[in-house]
Scaffold this motif. Structure first.
Motif, short mmCIF file in Angstrom:
data_model
loop_
_atom_site.label_atom_id
_atom_site.label_comp_id
_atom_site.label_asym_id
_atom_site.label_seq_id
_atom_site.Cartn_x
_atom_site.Cartn_y
_atom_site.Cartn_z
N ALA A 1 2.43 8.64 3.63
CA ALA A 1 2.87 7.85 4.06
C ALA A 1 1.19 6.33 3.48
O ALA A 1 -0.29 6.80 3.57
CB ALA A 1 2.20 7.12 5.26
N GLY A 2 1.77 5.58 3.01
CA GLY A 2 1.28 4.44 2.52
C GLY A 2 -0.11 4.10 3.72
O GLY A 2 -0.89 3.77 2.94
N ASP A 3 0.37 3.97 4.56
CA ASP A 3 -0.72 3.01 5.53
C ASP A 3 -1.32 4.40 6.64
O ASP A 3 -1.80 4.11 7.53
CB ASP A 3 -0.18 1.78 6.42
CG ASP A 3 -0.08 0.81 6.01
OD1 ASP A 3 -0.45 0.75 4.68
OD2 ASP A 3 0.30 0.36 6.20
N ASP A 4 -1.42 5.60 5.79
CA ASP A 4 -2.00 6.52 6.82
C ASP A 4 -3.24 7.01 6.74
O ASP A 4 -3.91 6.74 5.57
CB ASP A 4 -1.56 8.02 5.61
CG ASP A 4 -2.07 9.45 6.27
OD1 ASP A 4 -2.78 9.33 7.74
OD2 ASP A 4 -1.09 10.62 6.21
N ARG A 5 -3.76 6.57 7.70
CA ARG A 5 -5.23 6.53 7.78
C ARG A 5 -6.12 8.10 8.50
O ARG A 5 -6.89 8.17 8.86
CB ARG A 5 -6.04 5.30 8.91
CG ARG A 5 -6.02 4.03 8.07
CD ARG A 5 -7.01 2.93 8.66
NE ARG A 5 -5.37 2.92 9.94
CZ ARG A 5 -6.23 1.92 10.58
NH1 ARG A 5 -6.98 1.15 10.32
NH2 ARG A 5 -5.32 1.79 11.97
N ILE A 6 -5.25 8.81 8.38
CA ILE A 6 -5.28 10.23 9.20
C ILE A 6 -5.95 10.96 7.81
O ILE A 6 -6.51 12.16 7.48
CB ILE A 6 -4.83 10.65 10.11
CG1 ILE A 6 -4.26 9.95 11.20
CG2 ILE A 6 -4.91 12.52 10.10
CD1 ILE A 6 -3.34 10.88 11.65
N CYS A 7 -4.84 11.00 6.59
CA CYS A 7 -5.08 11.91 5.66
C CYS A 7 -4.64 10.59 4.33
O CYS A 7 -3.66 10.12 4.30
CB CYS A 7 -3.98 12.43 5.25
SG CYS A 7 -4.78 14.56 6.10
N ASP A 8 -5.80 10.60 3.46
CA ASP A 8 -5.55 9.53 2.99
C ASP A 8 -4.42 9.69 1.43
O ASP A 8 -4.96 10.79 0.77
CB ASP A 8 -7.37 9.01 2.24
CG ASP A 8 -7.34 7.62 1.63
OD1 ASP A 8 -5.76 7.61 0.73
OD2 ASP A 8 -7.83 7.18 0.81
N TYR B 1 5.60 5.18 0.84
CA TYR B 1 6.10 4.56 2.00
C TYR B 1 5.03 3.62 2.30
O TYR B 1 4.45 3.76 3.85
CB TYR B 1 6.48 5.40 2.92
CG TYR B 1 7.54 6.71 2.66
CD1 TYR B 1 9.09 6.05 2.40
CD2 TYR B 1 7.08 7.67 2.28
CE1 TYR B 1 10.62 6.57 1.67
CE2 TYR B 1 8.66 8.14 1.85
CZ TYR B 1 10.04 8.78 1.59
OH TYR B 1 10.38 9.27 1.40
N PRO B 2 4.89 2.54 2.22
CA PRO B 2 4.29 1.78 2.25
C PRO B 2 4.26 1.60 3.68
O PRO B 2 5.68 0.56 4.59
CB PRO B 2 4.82 0.19 1.56
CG PRO B 2 5.27 0.80 0.57
CD PRO B 2 5.95 1.79 0.71
#
Length: 170
Positions: free
Chosen positions: A114-121, A142-143
């Protein structure tokens, strides 16, 4: 802090918050992970207090844009809200060594993130992908998507991309 126990605590907070890129910088770039005392103390804490649990402060809204998925995540009794010292120790060890193992990866692969994943960079996935030595590999970021790609509002696109890749490799 300056003590080794402070460093263990800091690494567990970064890990518990899902800040994998910050944890990597702390362990690798800042050199904390190169200090054998760090790992010995982490191993000792893991051995003596394996079930000591620290709170997991992950924001459930970062899992998916789908409010139903977030609600289910929040109410699911199987979603753990804490992490034990033992699990954090094992996972930090694995994370520290995983990138090195990418060079031994010789199976066609399709990595998704995921492009906006803030759990796993996503940077960790990119780093792993770049070190895989084979040519038959694909990375798709995926942005705008959050952590759970398969539970996102636009998950159909993820499944379509997977289907195309799998059919190409049958």
């Amino acid at each position: 802090g300056d003590t080794m126990l402070d460093r263990i605590h800091q690494s567990m907070l970064l890990f518990g918050d899902g800040r994998s890129e910050a944890l990597k910088r702390f362990l690798v770039d800042d050199g904390v992970g190169k200090d054998n005392r760090f790992w010995r103390l982490a191993q000792t804490l893991s051995a003596f207090f394996p079930t000591l649990a620290l709170g997991n402060e992950l924001d459930p809204r970062l899992v998916s844009h789908d409010p139903l998925v977030v609600r289910d995540y929040q109410t699911d009794p199987l979603v753990l809200r804490k992490i034990t010292v033992r699990l954090a120790h094992v996972m930090m060890q694995d994370q520290a060594g995983l990138i090195k193992k990418a060079r031994r990866f010789h199976t066609p692969c399709f990595l998704l993130h995921a492009g906006d994943d803030r759990i796993c960079d996503p940077a960790g996935t990119r780093d792993f992908f770049e070190k895989i030595p084979i040519k038959d590999k694909k990375l798709k970021i995926y942005p705008g998507f959050y952590h759970e790609l398969f539970n996102e509002v636009e998950r159909k696109k993820v499944f379509q991309d997977m289907e195309v890749w799998i059919e190409k490799h049958l």
